[in-house]
Design an enzyme around this catalytic site. Sequence first.
Site, PDB file in Angstrom:
ATOM      1  N   ASP A 137       0.834  -1.198   0.000  1.00 52.22           N
ATOM      2  CA  ASP A 137       0.000   0.000   0.000  1.00 52.22           C
ATOM      3  C   ASP A 137       0.872   1.252   0.000  1.00 52.22           C
ATOM      4  O   ASP A 137       1.964   1.265   0.571  1.00 52.22           O
ATOM      5  CB  ASP A 137      -0.905   0.025   1.234  1.00 52.22           C
ATOM      6  CG  ASP A 137      -2.083  -0.920   1.107  1.00 52.22           C
ATOM      7  OD1 ASP A 137      -2.470  -1.233  -0.034  1.00 52.22           O
ATOM      8  OD2 ASP A 137      -2.633  -1.335   2.150  1.00 52.22           O
ATOM      9  N   GLN A 166      -1.102   6.848  -6.429  1.00 50.10           N
ATOM     10  CA  GLN A 166      -2.142   7.776  -5.993  1.00 50.10           C
ATOM     11  C   GLN A 166      -2.277   8.917  -6.999  1.00 50.10           C
ATOM     12  O   GLN A 166      -1.333   9.673  -7.233  1.00 50.10           O
ATOM     13  CB  GLN A 166      -1.793   8.332  -4.617  1.00 50.10           C
ATOM     14  CG  GLN A 166      -1.733   7.241  -3.544  1.00 50.10           C
ATOM     15  CD  GLN A 166      -1.096   7.739  -2.249  1.00 50.10           C
ATOM     16  OE1 GLN A 166      -0.027   8.339  -2.281  1.00 50.10           O
ATOM     17  NE2 GLN A 166      -1.742   7.470  -1.130  1.00 50.10           N
ATOM     18  N   ARG A 187      -2.347  -0.964  -8.383  1.00 48.87           N
ATOM     19  CA  ARG A 187      -3.671  -0.494  -7.954  1.00 48.87           C
ATOM     20  C   ARG A 187      -3.675   1.022  -8.078  1.00 48.87           C
ATOM     21  O   ARG A 187      -2.796   1.696  -7.542  1.00 48.87           O
ATOM     22  CB  ARG A 187      -3.939  -0.901  -6.508  1.00 48.87           C
ATOM     23  CG  ARG A 187      -5.271  -0.377  -5.952  1.00 48.87           C
ATOM     24  CD  ARG A 187      -5.325  -0.480  -4.440  1.00 48.87           C
ATOM     25  NE  ARG A 187      -5.220  -1.851  -3.984  1.00 48.87           N
ATOM     26  CZ  ARG A 187      -4.795  -2.195  -2.771  1.00 48.87           C
ATOM     27  NH1 ARG A 187      -4.415  -1.276  -1.895  1.00 48.87           N
ATOM     28  NH2 ARG A 187      -4.732  -3.469  -2.414  1.00 48.87           N
ATOM     29  N   ALA A 192      -5.726   9.402  -0.181  1.00 50.73           N
ATOM     30  CA  ALA A 192      -6.543   9.671   1.001  1.00 50.73           C
ATOM     31  C   ALA A 192      -5.810  10.386   2.131  1.00 50.73           C
ATOM     32  O   ALA A 192      -6.353  10.501   3.225  1.00 50.73           O
ATOM     33  CB  ALA A 192      -7.128   8.361   1.529  1.00 50.73           C
ATOM     34  N   THR A 229     -12.010   2.394  -6.969  1.00 52.93           N
ATOM     35  CA  THR A 229     -12.828   3.595  -6.875  1.00 52.93           C
ATOM     36  C   THR A 229     -14.268   3.250  -6.534  1.00 52.93           C
ATOM     37  O   THR A 229     -14.748   2.166  -6.860  1.00 52.93           O
ATOM     38  CB  THR A 229     -12.807   4.384  -8.200  1.00 52.93           C
ATOM     39  OG1 THR A 229     -13.564   5.594  -8.053  1.00 52.93           O
ATOM     40  CG2 THR A 229     -13.415   3.564  -9.332  1.00 52.93           C
ATOM     41  N   HIS A 230     -14.944   4.196  -5.878  1.00 56.49           N
ATOM     42  CA  HIS A 230     -16.386   4.106  -5.643  1.00 56.49           C
ATOM     43  C   HIS A 230     -17.129   5.151  -6.463  1.00 56.49           C
ATOM     44  O   HIS A 230     -18.333   5.293  -6.339  1.00 56.49           O
ATOM     45  CB  HIS A 230     -16.698   4.329  -4.162  1.00 56.49           C
ATOM     46  CG  HIS A 230     -16.183   3.271  -3.261  1.00 56.49           C
ATOM     47  ND1 HIS A 230     -16.240   3.366  -1.901  1.00 56.49           N
ATOM     48  CD2 HIS A 230     -15.601   2.079  -3.514  1.00 56.49           C
ATOM     49  CE1 HIS A 230     -15.716   2.294  -1.343  1.00 56.49           C
ATOM     50  NE2 HIS A 230     -15.304   1.502  -2.323  1.00 56.49           N
TER      51      HIS A 230
END
Length: 310
Positions: A137, A166, A187, A192, A229-230
Amino acid sequence: MGVFFVSVISRDLFLYLSNNKTLNRAAQNWGSNIASGKIVGGIDFPSSIKFIKELNEQGFSVTVDHLGEFVTSEEIARERTKECIQTIETIVAQRLDSHVSLKLTSLGLDISKELVFENMRKIMDIAEKYKIMVTIDMEDETRCEETLSIFKGLKADYTYISTVIQAYLYRAEQDIRNLNSYEPFLRLVKGAYKESPTVAFPKKADVDENYKKLIKSRLLNGHYTGVATHDDAIIEYTKRLVEEYKIPKHSFEFQMLYGMRTQTQKELVNQGYKMRVYVPYGIDWYGYFMRRLAERPANLAFVLKGMTKK
């Protein structure tokens, strides 16, 4: 009123709350009752297995993450390493469709680079043996360069390792170019953490445009990509790219968080897309939760809906 309430909650407020130590301690005390099975799998990996199996049965792939970061004890970093190895072995023993995600600060990044390499190699030896993907991550921008350096060093020796880019960082596009020769599984996320406008796009519209640019470059170069993603607009943009350029659905996947947008997740699976659900576990869920709300405050409505279900 609910939509208005969500819209006025600022990103900065959630980021401020994520760093509140008093609230974090309180959340650890009652987190197992409030969060387990709702936004995290459980307080540990064994208690999360039943939720992972349920997701697998519904057609979802998973990635799991033991919550917790910024470890300053070498002993704790080694304990986290052992726990990660045990998780990989359990994934294999239980025949779970799951990857593993981890943060380098949980393995001692803030202690020494040598310690991180030592711990990561122990994890990757087992992951490579069982062909379980391990995703590093991405954390805040100050740790980005070192994280990518460690990823490159490990990618030279291991196949089953990936990392995160990111989109809110100015450097993201160049980072992807620098990684292309490694043919990595990446990814892609918006980001955030609270970052300075000297290193990150301060406006959401600019982040979104950069995110689309990164998605397009990745899907067209054929390297496997997780679109995490949302955001419905980003999801639809990705679908249009796939249709326009005849991109095989097996060359990428959508990723979403456990307990958020569950109906959308099901719809994507039904449409033939691969969906991977990010299932964190552990008692340190509060900071993670607040950062996810900061990333997209509209998620609050979906979380509250999921957490009130019996």
